[in-house]
Motif scaffolding. Structure first.
Motif, mmCIF file in Angstrom:
data_model
loop_
_atom_site.group_PDB
_atom_site.id
_atom_site.type_symbol
_atom_site.label_atom_id
_atom_site.label_comp_id
_atom_site.label_asym_id
_atom_site.label_seq_id
_atom_site.Cartn_x
_atom_site.Cartn_y
_atom_site.Cartn_z
ATOM 1 N N ASP A 393 0.834 -1.202 0.000
ATOM 2 C CA ASP A 393 0.000 0.000 0.000
ATOM 3 C C ASP A 393 0.868 1.250 0.000
ATOM 4 O OD1 ASP A 393 -2.258 -1.506 0.041
ATOM 5 O OD2 ASP A 393 -2.475 -1.449 2.238
ATOM 6 N N ALA A 394 0.485 2.245 -0.746
ATOM 7 C CA ALA A 394 1.217 3.517 -0.789
ATOM 8 C C ALA A 394 0.589 4.503 0.175
ATOM 9 C CB ALA A 394 1.198 4.086 -2.213
ATOM 10 N N GLY A 395 1.252 5.624 0.334
ATOM 11 C CA GLY A 395 0.674 6.687 1.149
ATOM 12 C C GLY A 395 1.273 6.823 2.524
ATOM 13 N N ASP A 396 2.235 5.998 2.901
ATOM 14 C CA ASP A 396 2.874 6.118 4.206
ATOM 15 C C ASP A 396 4.060 7.066 4.086
ATOM 16 O OD1 ASP A 396 3.883 5.867 6.705
ATOM 17 O OD2 ASP A 396 4.250 3.704 6.612
ATOM 18 N N HIS A 397 4.019 8.169 4.820
ATOM 19 C CA HIS A 397 5.062 9.191 4.701
ATOM 20 C C HIS A 397 6.079 9.126 5.836
ATOM 21 C CE1 HIS A 397 2.726 10.896 1.458
ATOM 22 N NE2 HIS A 397 1.660 10.971 2.248
ATOM 23 N N THR A 398 6.118 8.034 6.579
ATOM 24 C CA THR A 398 7.118 7.893 7.643
ATOM 25 C C THR A 398 8.483 7.649 7.008
ATOM 26 O OG1 THR A 398 6.650 5.528 7.789
ATOM 27 C CG2 THR A 398 5.452 6.988 9.292
ATOM 28 N N ALA A 402 17.049 3.650 7.823
ATOM 29 C CA ALA A 402 17.441 3.644 9.237
ATOM 30 C C ALA A 402 17.999 5.005 9.653
ATOM 31 C CB ALA A 402 18.478 2.545 9.485
ATOM 32 N N GLU A 403 18.753 5.632 8.766
ATOM 33 C CA GLU A 403 19.327 6.938 9.084
ATOM 34 C C GLU A 403 18.235 7.985 9.284
ATOM 35 O OE1 GLU A 403 22.532 10.177 7.249
ATOM 36 O OE2 GLU A 403 22.083 8.305 6.181
ATOM 37 N N GLN A 404 17.198 7.946 8.434
ATOM 38 C CA GLN A 404 16.097 8.897 8.579
ATOM 39 C C GLN A 404 15.347 8.672 9.898
ATOM 40 O OE1 GLN A 404 13.872 8.119 5.002
ATOM 41 N NE2 GLN A 404 15.057 9.582 3.763
ATOM 42 N N TRP A 405 15.131 7.404 10.243
ATOM 43 C CA TRP A 405 14.470 7.113 11.518
ATOM 44 C C TRP A 405 15.312 7.585 12.697
ATOM 45 C CZ3 TRP A 405 9.775 6.224 12.938
ATOM 46 C CH2 TRP A 405 8.856 5.617 12.090
ATOM 47 N N ALA A 408 14.972 11.294 13.022
ATOM 48 C CA ALA A 408 13.633 11.701 13.451
ATOM 49 C C ALA A 408 13.425 11.411 14.942
ATOM 50 C CB ALA A 408 12.579 10.976 12.621
ATOM 51 N N ILE A 409 13.854 10.233 15.400
ATOM 52 C CA ILE A 409 13.668 9.874 16.818
ATOM 53 C C ILE A 409 14.524 10.759 17.707
ATOM 54 C CG2 ILE A 409 14.020 8.037 18.514
ATOM 55 C CD1 ILE A 409 13.283 6.036 16.306
ATOM 56 N N THR A 410 15.774 10.988 17.308
ATOM 57 C CA THR A 410 16.660 11.846 18.102
ATOM 58 C C THR A 410 16.108 13.268 18.183
ATOM 59 O OG1 THR A 410 18.565 10.523 17.423
ATOM 60 C CG2 THR A 410 19.004 12.707 18.334
ATOM 61 N N ARG A 411 15.582 13.765 17.071
ATOM 62 C CA ARG A 411 14.997 15.106 17.059
ATOM 63 C C ARG A 411 13.787 15.177 17.992
ATOM 64 N NH1 ARG A 411 14.577 15.603 11.983
ATOM 65 N NH2 ARG A 411 12.444 14.853 11.742
ATOM 66 N N ALA A 412 12.966 14.149 17.978
ATOM 67 C CA ALA A 412 11.780 14.132 18.846
ATOM 68 C C ALA A 412 12.167 14.130 20.319
ATOM 69 C CB ALA A 412 10.922 12.913 18.522
ATOM 70 N N ALA A 459 13.597 1.899 16.839
ATOM 71 C CA ALA A 459 14.448 2.451 17.896
ATOM 72 C C ALA A 459 15.291 1.360 18.548
ATOM 73 C CB ALA A 459 13.585 3.151 18.942
ATOM 74 N N GLU A 460 14.724 0.160 18.698
ATOM 75 C CA GLU A 460 15.497 -0.952 19.273
ATOM 76 C C GLU A 460 16.665 -1.303 18.364
ATOM 77 O OE1 GLU A 460 14.679 -3.810 21.729
ATOM 78 O OE2 GLU A 460 12.556 -3.491 22.116
ATOM 79 N N ARG A 461 16.395 -1.398 17.078
ATOM 80 C CA ARG A 461 17.465 -1.710 16.128
ATOM 81 C C ARG A 461 18.554 -0.650 16.152
ATOM 82 N NH1 ARG A 461 14.934 -2.789 10.436
ATOM 83 N NH2 ARG A 461 16.471 -1.208 9.996
ATOM 84 N N LEU A 462 18.158 0.611 16.327
ATOM 85 C CA LEU A 462 19.108 1.730 16.282
ATOM 86 C C LEU A 462 19.692 2.056 17.662
ATOM 87 C CD1 LEU A 462 16.974 4.010 13.949
ATOM 88 C CD2 LEU A 462 19.023 2.716 13.311
#
Length: 645
Positions: A393-398, A402-405, A408-412, A459-462
């Protein structure tokens, strides 16, 4: 007062009593000796002087001079001469003695010697009586010195005795502390054994406690083994040992609908020509093929990988893989393994077909199954061993990489784009036990709040879960501070966080700064994660227990066979996974398993709570089975609508 202080108090008291008694006895003995010596001296000197004066025809002048000379010699306190009629002829006496000891000492320990008396005669005529009392100054000085010498000797003996007592007490302390620690551990629901000490009394006590713990373990293990059989009968395929269809569907729905649901992949596997194998080689060979195929499929979904493997029907199998695993490589590796397994049984080259499709949180189960089944049908239509992937399915903008995640998590975390949401957990009588507070996260300032299942697997993986978990605990403590009426608040800790020593120390430091709120904080780790990091989880559990927190396991039950490893963790509660609760009102096998689970948990002082209670019927069954509390959609709806619990 502690037993060690009581021992020391007893030793000190005995030493003081012995010291005081010995000192008093020594002083009284020395005084009696001095009094005896002075009395003897008085008597002997008086007799000798009387004899000397009797031989020299005494007259009053001579007597007066003799008395004066004796007194002036400084060796007597009193010299008196009286005539036969009792009249004093001559007397010399000292009014105040300048003693060689303190006056208070002389008042408390007076030396009373018997005066010496002798008759003086002139021929056959009695002249009078001579009385002598020797000077007691030297006697008081000797007695005073004796007191100091005796005190010093007894003090030295007391120090030596205290030193020896401390050595003996030190030898007793280690085995006694071991017994105390064992008793404390049992009170904290940690059933441990200790080495039997050499001290006979403590040895008997330790033996009795070790025997009790051993019996508890035996009963615990026997009951756990019985319940594990019930669990497998209710939820596992008897031939392959994989999850059966009904339990797999419950777990799949849980993976899609739960608060901590994340992304994953569903694989559907179909073995080719099963009927032909049965016709050609018989039932035994068919069963052997299915067992070997089940082993290969089960290896793709070990508890460590948090996957789910199931046999859906005769030739169909399924696997759910969590986010973070490369589903494509797993599917092709499984295809190769099943081809090798099937070669001795299948005629021709077609042995297995696999369909694969990814899913996200809140994906509809029927839609997912239809998509993946279509991919399986496409693989089967090709006629050869193949893997087919369903359309994504398309439409997921997350974030995708891994680098982007990580960014994003560190920024949050840095910008505090985090919050807690709450779900009620009620006790057996319907009162609020505590609230569960999973974490939400923003990827963008104006974006949507992501559920934990969307970002925690990444987050666990990273290795970013420690920062997220500490932030969640800090938010929870802030909520407890703001709401002193709240009975409790539960925070989930990730297994990867528990494994980090730095996280454990920072968590304890955070709790140390909130000692008032810590007893209302419930911290829980998933069963799978706790067993993967059992040693560090045990260390953390004991530290958290000392801090006053409550510790538990969530999503409990899938690795029930390893419950024996939990006997020394000091847990407070278990939260049974929702997959055991779904359809409970019509599943006798799971009902029997959960009833036994409650019994064995209550036997070691643990509360048992149920997750994911969706209906009132499930709720009522759980109450009958002895559960201490429940949570889930039915509970949230009841409290929202004001329905009586």
């Amino acid at each position: 007062m502690s037993i060690y202080r009581q021992f020391w108090l007893a030793i000190v008291t005995c030493m003081l009593l012995a010291f005081g008694g010995s000192l008093i006895a020594s002083i009284l003995s020395a005084r009696a000796y001095l009094e005896s010596q002075l009395s003897t001296k008085n008597s002997d000197n008086a007799a000798a002087l009387a004899l000397s004066m009797s031989q020299s025809n005494p007259d009053p002048v001579m007597i007066e001079l003799t008395v004066a000379a004796l007194y002036d010699s400084g060796r007597y306190e009193l010299v008196r001469f009286v005539d036969p009629e009792g009249r004093t002829i001559a007397e010399r006496a000292s009014g105040h003695l300048d003693l060689d000891a303190p006056e208070w000492f002389a008042r408390w320990l007076p030396i009373r010697a018997v005066p010496g008396q002798a008759q003086i005669s002139k021929g056959w005529q009695q002249v009078g009586t001579l009385t002598l009392v020797s000077d007691r100054r030297l006697a008081y000085g000797a007695l005073w010195n004796n007191v100091w010498q005796t005190t010093g000797a007894l003090a030295l003996a007391s120090l030596v005795g205290g030193f020896l007592g401390s050595i003996i007490l030190g030898r007793l302390k280690a085995p006694l502390q071991a017994v105390i620690d064992q008793a404390t551990a049992i009170s904290e629901r940690r059933f441990v054994t200790i080495d039997e000490p050499a001290v006979p009394e403590l040895k008997r006590l330790a033996l009795a406690m070790n025997t009790t713990v051993g019996r508890l373990r035996t009963v615990f293990e026997e009951e756990a083994a019985r319940l594990e059989i019930l669990r497998r009968e209710a939820n596992c395929d008897p031939l392959t040992g994989l999850t059966n269809r009904s339990h797999f569907m419950a777990r799949l729905r849980q993976a899609l609908d739960s608060e901590d649901a994340g992304e994953g992949t569903l694989l559907l596997i179909r073995l080719a020509d099963l009927a032909g194998i049965n016709r050609r080689q018989g039932r035994a060979a068919t069963d052997d093929f299915l067992r070997h195929a089940g082993e290969a499929i089960g290896k793709c979904a070990t508890p460590e990988s948090q996957g789910i493997a199931a046999r859906l029907n005769g030739s169909d199998f399924a696997i759910v893989l969590p986010a973070g695993r490369d589903a494509r490589s797993v599917a092709h590796a499984l295809l190769a393994a099943l081809i090798e397994v099937g070669k001795p049984y299948v005629e021709g080259e077609t042995i297995v077909w696999i369909g694969a499709g990814s899913f996200g949180r809140l994906t509809d189960v029927e839609t997912l199954l239809a998509r993946v089944d279509a991919a399986l049908a496409a693989a089967e239509a090709g006629g050869m061993n193949a893997v087919r992937e369903a359309v994504v399915d398309a439409g997921d903008h997350t974030p995708r990489t891994a680098e982007q995640w990580a960014q994003a998590i560190t920024r949050a975390v840095n910008r505090k784009w985090l919050r807690l949401v709450s779900f009620p957990v009620v006790d057996a009588v319907g009162g609020l036990s505590h609230i569960e507070c999973p974490l939400r996260l923003l990827l963008e300032e104006d974006g949507e709040w992501l559920a934990a299942g969307r970002f925690l697997p990444l987050a666990e993986r990273l290795r970013l879960t420690p920062a997220l978990d500490l932030a969640a605990v800090a938010l929870g403590l802030r909520e407890l501070t703001a709401r002193p009426d709240l009975p409790g608040l539960a925070i989930n800790l990730s297994a990867s966080s528990v494994a980090e020593a730095s996280f454990r120390q920072r968590l304890l430091n955070l709790l140390g700064a909130h000692t008032k709120e810590a007893p209302r904080l419930w911290l829980e780790v998933a069963e799978n994660g706790a067993l993967r990091h059992l040693a560090t989880f045990r260390e953390l559990s004991r530290a958290l227990q000392a801090a006053g927190c409550r510790i538990g396991l969530e999503h409990f039950g899938h690795q029930f066979s390893q419950i024996g490893l939990l006997h020394d963790l000091g847990l407070d509660y278990l939260k049974v996974d929702a997959s055991f609760v779904r359809g409970l009102d019509s599943n006798r096998g799971n009902a029997a398993f959960l009833e036994g689970l409650c019994g064995i948990a209550h036997g070691i002082g643990l509360q048992v709570l149920a997750e994911g209670v969706a209906t009132r019927a499930q709720w009522l069954v759980l109450e009958e089975l002895g559960f201490d509390g429940v949570t889930g959609p039915a509970v949230s709806a009841s409290r929202t609508n004001g329905t009586p619990v």
